[in-house]
Design an enzyme around this catalytic site. Structure first.
Site, mmCIF file in Angstrom:
data_model
loop_
_atom_site.group_PDB
_atom_site.id
_atom_site.type_symbol
_atom_site.label_atom_id
_atom_site.label_comp_id
_atom_site.label_asym_id
_atom_site.label_seq_id
_atom_site.Cartn_x
_atom_site.Cartn_y
_atom_site.Cartn_z
ATOM 1 N N THR A 261 1.115 -7.157 -4.972
ATOM 2 C CA THR A 261 -0.045 -7.861 -4.430
ATOM 3 C C THR A 261 -0.357 -9.124 -5.224
ATOM 4 O O THR A 261 -0.414 -9.072 -6.442
ATOM 5 C CB THR A 261 -1.258 -6.915 -4.564
ATOM 6 O OG1 THR A 261 -1.007 -5.788 -3.771
ATOM 7 C CG2 THR A 261 -2.544 -7.577 -4.137
ATOM 8 N N THR B 52 -2.019 -8.775 0.412
ATOM 9 C CA THR B 52 -1.080 -7.664 0.196
ATOM 10 C C THR B 52 -0.631 -7.063 1.514
ATOM 11 O O THR B 52 -1.313 -7.202 2.538
ATOM 12 C CB THR B 52 -1.761 -6.555 -0.637
ATOM 13 O OG1 THR B 52 -0.799 -5.570 -1.012
ATOM 14 C CG2 THR B 52 -2.875 -5.879 0.121
ATOM 15 N N THR C 297 -4.851 -5.539 -8.826
ATOM 16 C CA THR C 297 -3.619 -5.062 -8.204
ATOM 17 C C THR C 297 -3.431 -3.612 -8.614
ATOM 18 O O THR C 297 -4.024 -3.149 -9.589
ATOM 19 C CB THR C 297 -2.411 -5.921 -8.615
ATOM 20 O OG1 THR C 297 -1.241 -5.452 -7.921
ATOM 21 C CG2 THR C 297 -2.148 -5.864 -10.107
ATOM 22 N N GLY C 298 -2.597 -2.903 -7.865
ATOM 23 C CA GLY C 298 -2.349 -1.505 -8.196
ATOM 24 C C GLY C 298 -2.935 -0.579 -7.155
ATOM 25 O O GLY C 298 -3.216 -1.007 -6.026
ATOM 26 N N SER D 82 5.642 -6.619 -1.296
ATOM 27 C CA SER D 82 4.319 -6.036 -1.085
ATOM 28 C C SER D 82 3.298 -7.050 -0.619
ATOM 29 O O SER D 82 2.102 -6.791 -0.667
ATOM 30 C CB SER D 82 3.832 -5.351 -2.365
ATOM 31 O OG SER D 82 3.782 -6.299 -3.381
ATOM 32 N N GLY E 101 -5.057 0.878 -4.837
ATOM 33 C CA GLY E 101 -6.325 0.375 -4.323
ATOM 34 C C GLY E 101 -7.437 1.406 -4.292
ATOM 35 O O GLY E 101 -8.613 1.066 -4.452
ATOM 36 N N ARG F 20 -4.339 2.837 6.994
ATOM 37 C CA ARG F 20 -4.885 2.750 5.635
ATOM 38 C C ARG F 20 -5.211 1.297 5.263
ATOM 39 O O ARG F 20 -4.428 0.381 5.491
ATOM 40 C CB ARG F 20 -3.873 3.323 4.648
ATOM 41 C CG ARG F 20 -4.339 3.355 3.188
ATOM 42 C CD ARG F 20 -3.808 2.189 2.391
ATOM 43 N NE ARG F 20 -4.087 2.332 0.956
ATOM 44 C CZ ARG F 20 -3.913 1.346 0.076
ATOM 45 N NH1 ARG F 20 -3.456 0.180 0.464
ATOM 46 N NH2 ARG F 20 -4.191 1.529 -1.191
ATOM 47 N N VAL F 21 -6.381 1.097 4.706
ATOM 48 C CA VAL F 21 -6.772 -0.211 4.169
ATOM 49 C C VAL F 21 -7.059 -0.004 2.684
ATOM 50 O O VAL F 21 -7.704 0.976 2.302
ATOM 51 C CB VAL F 21 -8.027 -0.747 4.903
ATOM 52 C CG1 VAL F 21 -8.602 -1.967 4.200
ATOM 53 C CG2 VAL F 21 -7.683 -1.079 6.359
ATOM 54 N N GLY F 22 -6.578 -0.914 1.865
ATOM 55 C CA GLY F 22 -6.764 -0.767 0.422
ATOM 56 C C GLY F 22 -7.926 -1.587 -0.108
ATOM 57 O O GLY F 22 -8.856 -1.961 0.625
ATOM 58 N N ASP F 23 -7.868 -1.878 -1.383
ATOM 59 C CA ASP F 23 -8.939 -2.635 -2.054
ATOM 60 C C ASP F 23 -8.842 -4.140 -1.805
ATOM 61 O O ASP F 23 -9.847 -4.854 -1.879
ATOM 62 C CB ASP F 23 -8.859 -2.415 -3.570
ATOM 63 C CG ASP F 23 -7.526 -2.917 -4.127
ATOM 64 O OD1 ASP F 23 -6.473 -2.559 -3.555
ATOM 65 O OD2 ASP F 23 -7.538 -3.679 -5.102
#
Ligand code: ASP
Length: 330
Positions: free
Chosen positions: A189, A207, A240-241, A87, A243, A217-220
């Protein structure tokens, strides 16, 4: 007497020459409460999951008197280069169309920040994020623009999709069901934060995002205040987790603000996890989020929604992994 006064004056002037700006004094002066706290220990570095190889690399830099910023970048690069870490960086699982797209951000002791989102083909997004911070007037570069910038900075274009990740994607396509896996393989991450011998705090987060996410898609993780936040006066936190849950609660900013109000890092991460559970009870039951935090006294905290979150801590010359406590017990 006269010569002593002259000596003191010269010493102060010498100090002023290297410390430009009143803020910089704060990095060097111990707070009065620190003097009575036997738990005060720095340098220290903490990372999400069992990223002990990363904390060892970062810890070596800190032990040699290096800067926290260099330490967290070096630590994140270890995870990015590891093909078995599915990841982060090289070997990361792709989106649902088979593209490995990377998110990363970095913050230094002055509050400078740099980030890349939706970056493809570059093995070390954390180093590109650092260049964004140090060489551009911006905080975030995204997609093709981030790639162009990376290439102009001498990074080389590589294929990041390993055979193993391709096979996992092909197996996923049979059902094509997007279902984030809690604690997937317990290495995920990398969020890494450090305080160095001069009490400078920095952090990095990197990540490949949620496996089989939608294209774009973009995460946190590359978002300052969500996946990572550092305030040298207070402390730092990273996530982590899932987002989306971190983004909607700006978790790491919340943690740092709680520490600013005097909370111990452990209490602060618990507040941020409980906030997710209050606001999004259904998603909080079904998904994982884990936070770690470090304050400027070298105290740390870690907490998650689900059991199974662990973290690596390098402190006092020891590099160890610990299980975090969680909100749900299962
Ligand atoms: N927080 C990352 C994201 O949502 C993924 C992770 O930590 O596993 O992109």
């Amino acid at each position: 007497m006269h010569s002593r006064r002259l000596f003191l004056k010269n010493a102060l002037l010498a100090g002023a020459a290297v410390l430009t700006g009143a803020d910089r004094w704060r990095h060097w002066l111990p707070l009065p409460e620190d003097m009575n706290d036997s738990s005060v220990r720095w340098p220290a570095v903490i990372a999400t999951w069992d990223n002990r190889k990363a904390t060892a690399a970062a810890g070596a830099i800190l032990s040699a008197g290096g800067r926290a910023l260099d330490a967290v970048e070096a630590g994140a690069r270890v995870a990015e280069a590891d093909p078995n870490d599915t990841s982060v960086g090289y070997g990361g699982l792709p989106d649902r169309d088979g593209n490995v797209t990377l998110d990363a951000c970095i913050m230094d002791e002055f509050g400078n920040a740099g980030s890349v989102t939706y970056l493809q083909h570059i093995k070390h997004p954390i180093s590109v994020a650092r260049r964004v911070m140090e060489k551009t007037p911006h905080v975030i570069l995204s997609g093709d623009g981030a790639l162009e910038f990376a290439l102009s900075e001498g990074f080389s274009k590589e294929n990041l999709l390993t055979d193993e990740a391709r096979r996992a994607w092909e197996a996923w396509k049979i059902k094509s069901e997007y279902k984030p896996v809690i604690n997937s393989e317990r290495h995920d991450t990398i969020g890494i934060i450090a305080i160095d011998a001069q009490r400078r705090l920095s952090g990095a987060c990197s990540t490949s995002g949620m496996a089989f996410k939608m294209r774009g898609r973009v995460g946190d993780s590359p978002i300052i205040g969500a996946g990572l936040f550092v305030d040298n006066e207070v402390g730092a936190a990273t996530a982590t987790g899932l987002g989306e849950l971190v983004l909607k609660t700006l978790g790491t900013f919340l943690i740092v603000e709680e520490m600013r109000r005097g909370k111990h890092p452990q209490k602060a991460v618990e507040i941020a996890i409980r906030r997710i559970a209050q606001k999004y009870p259904k998603h909080a039951r079904e998904n994982q989020v884990g936070y770690i935090a470090l304050d400027r006294r070298g105290r740390h905290g870690a907490f998650s929604l689900q059991p199974g979150f662990n973290y690596a801590l390098f402190q006092g010359g020891q590099n160890r992994v610990f299980e975090a406590a969680s909100l749900w017990k299962r």
